[in-house]
Write a protein that holds these residues in place. Structure first.
Motif, short mmCIF file in Angstrom:
data_model
loop_
_atom_site.label_atom_id
_atom_site.label_comp_id
_atom_site.label_asym_id
_atom_site.label_seq_id
_atom_site.Cartn_x
_atom_site.Cartn_y
_atom_site.Cartn_z
N THR A 1 -11.71 -12.43 7.19
CA THR A 1 -12.41 -11.15 7.35
C THR A 1 -12.55 -10.74 8.82
O THR A 1 -13.11 -9.68 9.11
CB THR A 1 -13.81 -11.22 6.73
N ASP B 1 -11.61 -9.24 12.47
CA ASP B 1 -10.87 -8.05 12.85
C ASP B 1 -9.53 -8.45 13.48
O ASP B 1 -9.48 -9.31 14.36
CB ASP B 1 -11.68 -7.22 13.85
N PRO C 1 0.80 -1.23 0.00
CA PRO C 1 0.00 0.00 0.00
C PRO C 1 0.83 1.28 0.00
O PRO C 1 0.33 2.33 -0.41
CB PRO C 1 -0.83 -0.12 1.29
N SER D 1 -6.50 -8.31 -1.25
CA SER D 1 -7.95 -8.20 -1.42
C SER D 1 -8.67 -7.87 -0.12
O SER D 1 -9.84 -7.51 -0.14
CB SER D 1 -8.51 -9.50 -2.00
N PHE D 2 -7.96 -8.00 1.00
CA PHE D 2 -8.58 -7.71 2.29
C PHE D 2 -8.20 -6.32 2.76
O PHE D 2 -7.14 -5.79 2.43
CB PHE D 2 -8.14 -8.76 3.33
N GLU D 3 -9.08 -5.74 3.56
CA GLU D 3 -8.84 -4.39 4.06
C GLU D 3 -7.79 -4.40 5.16
O GLU D 3 -7.58 -5.41 5.83
CB GLU D 3 -10.15 -3.80 4.62
N GLU D 4 -7.13 -3.27 5.30
CA GLU D 4 -6.17 -3.12 6.40
C GLU D 4 -6.91 -3.29 7.73
O GLU D 4 -7.98 -2.73 7.94
CB GLU D 4 -5.52 -1.75 6.34
N GLN E 1 -7.82 -6.33 8.78
CA GLN E 1 -8.45 -7.65 8.75
C GLN E 1 -7.39 -8.73 8.82
O GLN E 1 -6.23 -8.54 8.42
CB GLN E 1 -9.28 -7.82 7.47
N ALA F 1 -5.29 -9.70 5.70
CA ALA F 1 -4.19 -8.83 5.27
C ALA F 1 -2.90 -9.11 6.03
O ALA F 1 -1.84 -8.66 5.62
CB ALA F 1 -4.59 -7.37 5.45
#
Length: 479
Positions: A244, A246, A133, A160-163, A165, A168
């Motif tokens: 996914t 947290d 990123p 593909s996963f959000e920061e 998660q 990632a």
């Protein structure tokens, strides 16, 4: 004679001091050589320069990437870039992963595209996903082009996963076996590795479809009968995570269950990666730092040696809020200007009411923010906790308000002023407790960081409220 080992922090500070001395000497010698008007000036300068550079190279080569990252964060920009240029290029990727986001930005800006590509190519897929990123998009594409199909798929999966998660942060290097083989076969299989993946404390047991069936700890494997099947000695009660989930919740689970590694599975139970304790420690540290910064109204971690304008941008928003709330507090005082002129003692005593309220409110808000971050409190429990904090505030208000009330009575020979002081202190502590519970709870319900600016807001409420309560009571009962 006992030899006392230095603590890691002491050794790190020694290394920083040595690097700083070498940099200072480097600058000093170069300056002296430049000033001298002597034959073969260029040759002398080159020899001196090489000597200092070699010493710095030698010192940096001895340090762990995390230690070099700490040193880079502790140096002004020019010295930081000087040291960065002296780090071996094959270590660039590891160090970029270790430094803070703010410092990483300055280092990446100083590097050419081919240097960034070379640094990224030294990293595994999961490490590259952490760094990607912050890299220019073209660099990421070029690096991905040099990966094999499996690594490219892993990198794309992590990206593909959000920061924040689990997906990632997961590691793709792991050891997996089937349940129908013997422990002896597993031991022979492990001996084929040159070295096991870092933090390997367990082997993941899967079936033919890669569905997770259990785990076999290395300790259990070593003491088990070599002829026993894995299915007989493996553990089936396993803490698992979904990509996914947290990351902060996963970090709390690692802390709660003393985990070193844990499997990550998809919705079908297929093993797709693992979480390791080093990543979870980073998550806990970053969350702790984020809470401290948010409480002070800072938006993000700040490079200590960043340009002035960057620091201003990071701090101005909540300073503006604080300015507005301070203006409101001043207007509250202005409303009671006549009372203050009539009884000068009010001007001396009112900061005490506001200050104690702010301190009490910060205590409450710190406890609530921590409870929310740890998952120990749900927003629907705010009412219960408010009643508890209310009780604490009333007791503290009566006790300490009574003490300061008697002091005010003694100083100004006014029993009524003492009573007003006690009442104002108690009421402001009640206000502080209320806002200390209400502010972070509302932040959480709105999907915001409950710590964000909470300290600024609580101070604003207790200052304005404290002045209004104290001066209002004084106006009614003393004028």
């Amino acid at each position: 004679m006992t030899v006392l080992e230095k603590k890691p922090t002491d050794r790190l500070q020694d290394s920083l001091a040595q690097v700083q001395r070498l940099i200072e000497r480097h600058h000093l010698v170069e300056e002296l050589v430049h000033r001298q008007n002597m034959p073969k000036h260029g040759l002398v300068e080159e020899l001196v320069h090489k000597q200092n550079v070699n010493e710095l190279h030698h010192k940096l080569d001895q340090l762990h990437p995390a230690d070099i990252a700490y040193i880079l964060e502790s140096l002004p920009l020019d010295d930081r870039l000087l040291v960065w240029d002296m780090v071996k290029s094959e270590r660039d990727g590891e160090i970029l992963l270790e430094v803070s986001d703010a410092v990483r930005e300055t280092l990446i800006e100083s590097m050419d595209a081919h240097e960034l590509v070379a640094a990224a190519e030294q990293l595994d897929a999961d490490e590259l996903a952490d760094l990607a990123p912050d890299l220019p998009r073209q660099v990421v594409y070029e690096v991905m082009g040099g990966l094999d199909d499996e690594e490219r798929e892993q990198l794309q999966s992590a990206l593909s996963f959000e920061e924040g998660q689990v997906g990632a942060l997961m590691d793709f290097e792991l050891v997996k076996i089937r349940a129908d083989v013997s422990c002896e076969v597993v031991l022979r299989y492990l001996r084929r590795f040159d070295e096991l993946p870092e933090h390997t404390d367990k082997i993941f047991v899967i079936d033919d479809d890669d569905i997770l069936k259990g785990v076999l700890s290395i300790r259990k494997l070593l003491v088990s009968d070599p002829d026993a099947d894995v299915s007989e000695v493996m553990a089936t009660d396993v803490v698992t995570f979904h990509p996914t989930d947290d990351a902060e919740d996963a970090a709390l689970a690692f802390e709660r269950y003393d985990l070193i590694t844990a499997p990550v599975v998809d919705e079908k139970g297929v093993l797709i990666g693992r979480l390791t304790v080093d990543e979870m420690v980073d998550v806990i540290r970053e969350e702790s730092e984020s809470e401290v910064l948010s409480l002070a109204g800072l938006r993000e971690e700040e490079d200590l040696f960043a340009p002035v304008i960057d620091s201003v941008k990071n701090r101005w928003a909540w300073l503006a809020v604080n300015l507005c709330t301070a203006f409101v507090a001043s207007r509250v005082i202005g409303v009671f200007e006549g009372a203050i002129q009539h009884l000068v003692a009010l001007a001396a005593l009112m900061p005490i009411v506001a200050g104690i309220g702010g301190n009490s409110g910060n205590q409450t808000i710190t406890m609530i923010v921590r409870a929310l971050a740890m998952g120990q409190m749900q927003p629907n429990q705010a009412w219960m906790l408010w009643r508890k904090e209310l009780g604490v505030s009333v007791i503290n208000g009566v006790v300490w308000g009574g003490v300061i009330g008697m002091v005010a009575w003694w100083l100004y020979d006014s029993f009524s002023l003492g009573l007003v002081m006690t009442a104002a202190m108690t009421l402001n502590l009640i206000l502080a407790a209320t806002m200390g519970v209400l502010v972070p709870t509302l932040m959480q319900k709105m999907g915001r960081d409950p710590a964000l600016g909470s300290s600024v807001l609580i101070t604003a409420f207790t200052d304005s409220g404290g002045f209004f309560i104290f001066l209002g009571l004084a106006s009614v009962f003393l004028m």
